[in-house]
Enzyme design. Structure first.
Site, mmCIF file in Angstrom:
data_model
loop_
_atom_site.group_PDB
_atom_site.id
_atom_site.type_symbol
_atom_site.label_atom_id
_atom_site.label_comp_id
_atom_site.label_asym_id
_atom_site.label_seq_id
_atom_site.Cartn_x
_atom_site.Cartn_y
_atom_site.Cartn_z
ATOM 1 N N LYS A 106 0.867 -1.222 -0.079
ATOM 2 C CA LYS A 106 -0.016 0.076 -0.030
ATOM 3 C C LYS A 106 0.777 1.448 0.022
ATOM 4 C CE LYS A 106 -4.072 -2.139 1.913
ATOM 5 N NZ LYS A 106 -3.756 -3.525 1.660
HETATM 6 C C1 LIG Z 1 -4.338 -4.552 0.884
HETATM 7 C C2 LIG Z 1 -3.566 -5.766 0.643
HETATM 8 C C3 LIG Z 1 -3.733 -6.771 -0.355
HETATM 9 C C4 LIG Z 1 -5.217 -6.612 -1.262
HETATM 10 O O1 LIG Z 1 -4.963 -5.586 -2.232
HETATM 11 P P1 LIG Z 1 -6.330 -5.239 -2.762
HETATM 12 O O2 LIG Z 1 -6.046 -3.866 -3.836
HETATM 13 O O3 LIG Z 1 -7.288 -4.599 -1.730
HETATM 14 O O4 LIG Z 1 -7.231 -6.154 -3.375
HETATM 15 C C5 LIG Z 1 -3.044 -7.956 -0.519
HETATM 16 N N1 LIG Z 1 -1.969 -8.117 0.305
HETATM 17 C C6 LIG Z 1 -1.531 -7.317 0.955
HETATM 18 C C7 LIG Z 1 -0.312 -7.652 2.112
HETATM 19 C C8 LIG Z 1 -2.293 -5.950 1.390
HETATM 20 O O5 LIG Z 1 -1.972 -5.074 2.245
#
Ligand SMILES: *Cc1c(COP(=O)(O)O)cnc(C)c1O
Length: 486
Positions: A106
């Protein structure tokens, strides 16, 4: 370029306004009126930050000074100037998205969003402070805090469920520095915290809480300003494969994506629409396999129990960004999207028309991986290739293997790696060995000794840092908490 809701052709706003508002007034998500043009060949020759500049400018053309914003967002913040490096691991290429300041994927979006938001605010002549309210199950909270800390004109308040995040995730959040940040535990689970935040938005009039001058906004992945920066790393992975001579320009590459809210994989779909030769997009879920069922059957049904898994960022039953996919795949049929979303909220399920389902299946393949399979995958990936994955990445890995076994499609496969294994040291260690301690920080050390993979700097010194945010409140106190924290 104008944006409007997925549920109607209103309101027509430019990209800067869409970033500021986050969500359309009718509850839909902002989508661009058209897919912009970019020159793929030129873009692929750029550095990662150069690609980010071209791609985000194309998606959000009204936000000015993009090269400066990209510099401010990323320069010196990631472990490498490449931002998102790729590594060969056995038959797969792993795209590492976790080399940012909080070791979570993120970061790629949440380093950029504050720059986009403050620039948009400045261009629109907004003088009121913006208050970002976020509920988190762990990863988003820290990445958002790090991104918005000390950003002028913006405040951020993060709520997390008391006892509901890992020790590492809690330590990351409560030690956050910055004059404009607030972090608070809420007694209850993640749903309680999230419902509390939704109630705050519902209590707002004209985007402000009663008696408060700040304009509310969110760092949630529904914001187009979070989605646009994520397109870049698909280009980066493709250019790495080109540069290493593993593919020729135009060859199709498959991507396997650990999926929760559908933002990450939707960015891959947008990369494809921008002209990148993407083959199949593989949607990997954990035991919460609502998306697997949807892509396989055309019926989305959230009426099922939510399982707590070792990949908590994918423990989701309603994937918000899927709404954007329905819009794009139905050629912009906003009436259909509005109808399906209404069904989802009133009945808990919907079924897409057969033709739309077929179109989705032409681009997406889906599978899921339960905790046991994820553990086995962490172990086998480590033993066979020497790559250490976190439980989310393991789901992507396992489903990529499943895809190849079931379809025989052996095109180059990029597995997106979404978190450092050290964010989930307990689960990763257990997959490889007997933990010597129940303490997550000691587990981190044991895992590092066992594998020789270094602990990222931002996680290794956490225990020594001062805890700055120790408030714990009832969910009924969230409004008064926000108003007091100025
Ligand atoms: C947020 C997240 C995801 C999922 O991503 P999306 O964009 O919500 O599908 C997968 N793995 C990790 C470690 C995350 O923090």
């Amino acid at each position: 370029m104008l944006y409007h809701s997925t549920r109607s052709l209103e309101p027509r706003v430019d990209s800067a306004q869409a970033v500021l508002e986050g969500l359309a007034p009718d509850g839909g998500l902002f989508v661009p009126e058209e897919i912009p043009y970019i020159n793929i060949n030129t873009c692929l020759r750029e550095s990662t930050m150069g690609m980010a500049n071209r791609i985000i400018s194309a998606m959000l053309p009204e936000i000015l000074d993009m090269p400066t914003l990209v510099e401010k967002a990323y320069r010196g913040k990631f472990q490498t100037e490449e931002l998102t490096p790729t590594v060969k691991a056995g038959d797969f290429t792993v795209l590492e998205l976790f080399r940012g300041p909080t070791s979570a994927f993120k970061d790629v979006a949440l380093c950029m969003l504050p720059q986009l938001l403050t620039k948009a605010r400045e261009q629109k002549g907004m003088t009121d402070e913006v208050l970002i309210l976020t509920a988190t199950s762990g990863d988003t909270g820290k990445a958002a805090l790090a991104g918005f800390a000390d950003v002028p004109g913006v405040g951020i308040c993060v709520f997390y469920p008391d006892g509901g995040v890992s020790a590492v995730q809690r330590a990351q959040m409560v030690t956050q520095e910055g004059s404009n940040v607030a972090v608070c535990a809420v007694r209850g689970n993640f749903d309680d915290a999230q419902t509390g935040v939704k109630n705050l938005f519902a209590a707002a009039e004209n985007g402000k809480l009663p008696g408060d001058s700040r304009s509310l906004s969110t760092a949630n992945s529904i914001n187009i300003g979070r989605l646009a920066p994520q397109i870049t790393y698909y280009f980066k992975a493709y250019s790495d494969l080109l540069r290493r001579g593993e593919i020729q320009m135009g060859d199709k590459v498959n991507f396997s994506v650990p999926t929760g809210n559908f933002g990450d994989i939707l960015a891959g779909y947008l990369a494809k629409r921008l002209g990148l030769p993407v083959g199949m997009l593989i949607c990997a879920s954990n035991a919460n396999n609502v998306l697997t069922d949807f892509i396989r059957t055309g019926t989305y049904d959230r009426r099922r129990p939510l399982h707590k898994t070792i990949s908590p960022s994918m423990d989701i039953l309603v994937s918000s960004n899927l709404e954007r996919l329905l819009y794009f795949m139905s050629d912009g049929d906003t009436a259909l999207v509005a109808e399906l979303m209404k069904k989802l909220s009133t009945e808990g399920s919907y079924q897409v028309p057969a033709q739309l389902h077929q179109k989705i299946q032409n681009e997406f393949w889906a599978g899921y991986c339960d905790d046991e399979k994820a553990s086995a995958t962490i172990r086998s990936a480590w033993e066979k290739t020497g790559y250490l994955c976190d439980p989310h990445t393991a789901a992507g890995w396992a489903v990529a293997e499943q895809y190849r076994a079931e379809t025989g499609d052996m095109a180059p496969m990029v597995v997106l790696s979404t978190a450092s294994p050290y964010k989930f040291p307990g689960a990763v260690l257990k997959a490889l060995a007997e933990p010597e301690s129940a303490d997550e920080f000691l587990q981190m050390e044991q895992l590092s000794k066992l594998t020789g993979v270094p602990v990222p700097e931002n996680l290794s010194g956490l225990q020594e840092k001062t805890e700055r945010h120790t408030d714990v409140i009832e969910k009924t106190q969230m409004l008064s908490y926000v108003k007091e924290k100025k």
